[in-house]
Design an enzyme around this catalytic site. Structure first.
Site, PDB file in Angstrom:
ATOM      1  N   LYS A 173      -1.342   7.771   9.226  1.00 27.59           N
ATOM      2  CA  LYS A 173      -1.568   9.112   9.769  1.00 27.59           C
ATOM      3  C   LYS A 173      -3.037   9.522   9.602  1.00 27.59           C
ATOM      4  CE  LYS A 173      -0.800  13.500  10.832  1.00 27.59           C
ATOM      5  NZ  LYS A 173      -0.643  13.984  12.143  1.00 27.59           N
ATOM      6  N   ASN A 175      -5.684  10.319  12.559  1.00 22.42           N
ATOM      7  CA  ASN A 175      -6.414  11.585  12.687  1.00 22.42           C
ATOM      8  C   ASN A 175      -7.912  11.328  12.826  1.00 22.42           C
ATOM      9  OD1 ASN A 175      -4.032  12.986  12.380  1.00 22.42           O
ATOM     10  ND2 ASN A 175      -4.445  13.641  10.293  1.00 22.42           N
TER      11      ASN A 175
END
Length: 164
Positions: A130, A134
């Site tokens: 994740k 990002n």
């Protein structure tokens, strides 16, 4: 609630605990419980950038935590208002000794609410996936955009649809 706001309410959270209460923090950074039951040399280390005083870990014990990584697809409609344009995909796994039945029950609750919520065995790997996503995707979306004339422009400011 944003991660930097948790310390201000941490002392009040235990009043919400029953004997079997679990806590599912959904934040997009390295969590305060990251090194709890960690299989390496940093086992038990407090993440000082997230829990500088140790107050969060003291009042929200890692033993109650079930890790979660959230992949929201949302659009900022106006200041303070967002619209979910797709389902949130949520991935959970225990960093504690929670039974498989608790994890399955939590996953089923998320699914009934319209979310994807598979139970994973490696929540730390999912956290890094994740964070890399990002860094990789959001920064490029924010840095390069087309202006009204169709020309590419590079800006340090995120596009309006990317501001949070």
């Amino acid at each position: 609630m944003k991660a930097h706001q948790v310390e201000a309410v941490a002392r009040d959270v235990p009043a919400l605990f029953g004997p079997d209460t679990v806590v599912v923090p959904m934040q997009k950074r390295i969590p305060y419980w990251y090194f709890h039951r960690y299989p390496g040399a940093l086992a038990g280390t407090r993440v000082q950038s997230v829990d500088p005083s140790g107050l969060i870990g003291e009042h929200i014990p890692c033993e109650r935590v079930i890790g979660c990584v959230v992949y929201p697809a949302a659009e900022l409609v106006s200041p303070g208002a967002s619209k979910h344009v797709e389902a949130i995909a949520s991935r959970s796994a225990s960093r504690t000794e929670r039974s498989a039945s608790v994890l399955r029950a939590l996953s089923e609750c998320f699914v009934r609410g319209g979310l994807q919520a598979p139970v994973l065995s490696d929540i730390r790997g999912e956290i890094w996936l994740k964070l890399w996503g990002n860094l990789t995707f959001q920064s490029h979306q924010c840095a390069v955009a087309r202006d009204a004339r169709g020309h590419l422009s590079i800006s340090a400011q995120p596009a309006p649809s990317q501001r949070r």
